[in-house]
Design a protein around this motif. Structure first.
Motif, PDB file in Angstrom:
ATOM      1  N   ALA A   1       0.839  -1.201   0.000  1.00 42.83           N
ATOM      2  CA  ALA A   1       0.000   0.000   0.000  1.00 42.83           C
ATOM      3  C   ALA A   1       0.877   1.256   0.000  1.00 42.83           C
ATOM      4  CB  ALA A   1      -0.929  -0.015   1.216  1.00 42.83           C
ATOM      5  N   ALA A   2       1.965   1.220   0.761  1.00 44.07           N
ATOM      6  CA  ALA A   2       2.861   2.378   0.830  1.00 44.07           C
ATOM      7  C   ALA A   2       3.518   2.645  -0.519  1.00 44.07           C
ATOM      8  CB  ALA A   2       3.923   2.159   1.911  1.00 44.07           C
ATOM      9  N   GLU A   3       3.996   1.577  -1.144  1.00 44.11           N
ATOM     10  CA  GLU A   3       4.641   1.740  -2.461  1.00 44.11           C
ATOM     11  C   GLU A   3       3.654   2.317  -3.480  1.00 44.11           C
ATOM     12  OE1 GLU A   3       7.567   1.683  -3.615  1.00 44.11           O
ATOM     13  OE2 GLU A   3       8.745   0.691  -2.070  1.00 44.11           O
ATOM     14  N   ALA A   4       2.367   1.973  -3.324  1.00 43.41           N
ATOM     15  CA  ALA A   4       1.334   2.481  -4.235  1.00 43.41           C
ATOM     16  C   ALA A   4       0.914   3.906  -3.867  1.00 43.41           C
ATOM     17  CB  ALA A   4       0.132   1.547  -4.231  1.00 43.41           C
ATOM     18  N   GLY A   5       1.520   4.457  -2.801  1.00 47.12           N
ATOM     19  CA  GLY A   5       1.270   5.862  -2.488  1.00 47.12           C
ATOM     20  C   GLY A   5       0.302   6.115  -1.349  1.00 47.12           C
ATOM     21  N   ASP A   6      -0.183   5.076  -0.689  1.00 46.74           N
ATOM     22  CA  ASP A   6      -1.143   5.258   0.405  1.00 46.74           C
ATOM     23  C   ASP A   6      -0.508   6.032   1.572  1.00 46.74           C
ATOM     24  OD1 ASP A   6      -3.607   4.669   1.938  1.00 46.74           O
ATOM     25  OD2 ASP A   6      -2.221   3.466   3.163  1.00 46.74           O
ATOM     26  N   ARG A   7      -1.199   7.098   2.001  1.00 46.90           N
ATOM     27  CA  ARG A   7      -0.606   7.972   3.028  1.00 46.90           C
ATOM     28  C   ARG A   7      -0.465   7.290   4.370  1.00 46.90           C
ATOM     29  NH1 ARG A   7      -3.200  13.854   3.007  1.00 46.90           N
ATOM     30  NH2 ARG A   7      -1.977  13.894   4.925  1.00 46.90           N
ATOM     31  N   THR A   8      -1.466   6.511   4.766  1.00 48.08           N
ATOM     32  CA  THR A   8      -1.403   5.836   6.075  1.00 48.08           C
ATOM     33  C   THR A   8      -0.195   4.897   6.119  1.00 48.08           C
ATOM     34  OG1 THR A   8      -3.819   5.892   6.110  1.00 48.08           O
ATOM     35  CG2 THR A   8      -2.728   4.463   7.718  1.00 48.08           C
ATOM     36  N   ALA A   9      -0.074   4.105   5.071  1.00 45.83           N
ATOM     37  CA  ALA A   9       1.004   3.119   5.037  1.00 45.83           C
ATOM     38  C   ALA A   9       2.369   3.806   4.949  1.00 45.83           C
ATOM     39  CB  ALA A   9       0.805   2.173   3.851  1.00 45.83           C
TER      40      ALA A   9
END
Lengths: 295, 295
Positions: free
Chosen positions: B200-208
């Motif tokens: 999720a983080a790699e896809a840009g999700d702010r929380t992750a």
């Protein structure tokens, strides 16, 4: 034989220190007696030291010092061989060879004072790391959300239990209403010192005892963590703050034993330094002598 | 050639693990092909290991394990030479000899996963400390006021950035109102994992991304502090959590560079492991092979 001292502070620049040392060495030479000569001069200095080049790369409590060729400046001024070594390494050299850590397999040496220094000895050999800078236990972070340290780190052990922080702890307690009478009585007319707080604590003062209980517990947890990483058989603790006595040592040892991961049968022994306040001097001098005679 | 795995948890007792390993080894033997034989079996295990006696002294994430003679139990069951080594030491054996740390003067090896492990290699040699237990960087206290660790310590690095803590960080953020949609989508039907948070983080999700920013910064400060103590020239980081990619590595490297005391010209290089998830397996196997053939 004789000693002399010069106060230093954050603003002390290399020129002033070199001049002061040269004057003191000249005066100390008077004590040598007939036939006495100076074989070598050993310098122990807090901070990152390049031993081979004799340079103080940086020293967090002397912020103006950057890449100072202290060894060569003193050698040129004093016309004697000079060796420059980190002060905690000097402490470990003395205590590891002749003192409380002699014969250890893996020794951790810690100095508690204005700064918190450290050094590691494995099989009799000081461990320098890849660049001769190893041992800075005072700059291991023990509070990742803590205050910034002059070294650039955050929550370094030295920022929690360096001597000025110990004094701040006492001042904060007194400011919040704890009794400061005993500490003030021990302090006298001068500025508060860790020694005055220790004297009040030894005499039973609750404020002073609470300060050293906090400090001892923090050092105990920090040493337990570093011990989990290093797996020493001996930990030698010296420096001015370590002279506080049982008010420091009891909470330190108790917390260490409760927190360290090693089972009781292989828990490291924690020992006070043998040479006390002279350990750094003895180690720096011996280091210089050994290097000069081996060269 | 082939692999197999068995899940373990806090309640896994030695008997169950030994039976599971014996079954899997029997199955893996089928893959050896004609003439293939098992020369030695290497076991990497988290916790305090006595290598010479082949004993798991304790393992914080396997709380029922105390002084388990795992090596001899496996040797008796499998009838092959077995070597038992700490899992992070196995990682360092592989990476230090053949991987990202080959040729380093002083190397720090760190595994980020369920546990946080570590090992030190100086001049090509794994450093065991006085009792073979050295390297437990996951149990260095980086928060002296922090939560208690199963190891007995307080605020150990593993308690802040072990994989279950990373998952808790995400869950807490979502519980406090941060969007959890991307992490839930990456998670699918199972339980949340650090891998799902990383995706999720790699896809840009702010929380992750915020989770990994916190974790990377804590690891960066912690490594800077340990680096001040050890003075390595190379730090190799592996384990499942290290596979998270730049969402972890960028804050980790940035914080490390900002916090470490060493001047830029002698700052250690931080490198990802070469062998990834297989590093521990390769190191444990190679360690067992080298010990068996040298004996």
């Amino acid at each position: 034989v004789a000693d002399a001292s010069i106060p230093t502070g954050r603003e002390t620049v290399p020129d002033v220190l070199v001049r002061g040392v040269v004057d003191r060495v000249a005066a100390l030479r008077e004590n040598l007696g007939p036939g006495g000569r100076i074989a070598a001069i050993g310098v122990g200095c807090a901070g990152l030291i390049n031993v081979d080049r004799g340079i103080v790369r940086l020293s967090p409590n002397l912020p103006t010092w950057r890449d100072v060729p202290l060894r060569d400046r003193l050698r040129d001024a004093l016309q004697r061989p000079v060796s420059l070594v980190n002060d905690a390494n000097a402490f470990a050299y003395a205590e590891g060879r002749y003192g409380a850590g002699a014969g250890c397999a893996t020794g951790l040496f810690v100095t508690l004072g204005t700064g918190v220094g450290g050094a590691v000895v494995i099989a009799g050999k000081l461990q320098g790391g890849a660049h001769g800078l190893a041992g800075e236990i005072g700059h291991v972070s023990v509070d990742v959300d803590g205050v910034e340290c002059p070294c650039g780190g955050r929550g370094c052990l030295e920022m929690l239990v360096g001597s000025s922080r110990i004094i701040e702890r006492a001042e904060r307690k007194i400011a919040s209403g704890a009794s400061g009478a005993a500490i003030r009585a021990a302090t006298g007319d001068g500025e508060m010192t860790t020694r005055a707080i220790a004297m009040a604590a030894e005499a039973g003062d609750r404020t002073a005892r609470a300060v050293f209980a906090e400090v001892g517990e923090i050092i105990g947890i920090a040493l337990a963590g570093v011990s989990n990483f290093l797996d020493p058989d001996v930990i030698v603790i010296g420096g001015g703050v370590a002279e506080a006595g049982e008010v420091l040592w009891e909470p330190l040892r108790r917390t260490f034993d409760a927190r360290v991961m090693a089972p009781a049968d292989i828990r490291p022994q924690i020992r006070p330094s043998r040479f006390g306040a002279s350990a750094g001097l003895i180690g720096a001098a011996r280091f210089a002598y050994d290097r000069t005679t081996a060269a």
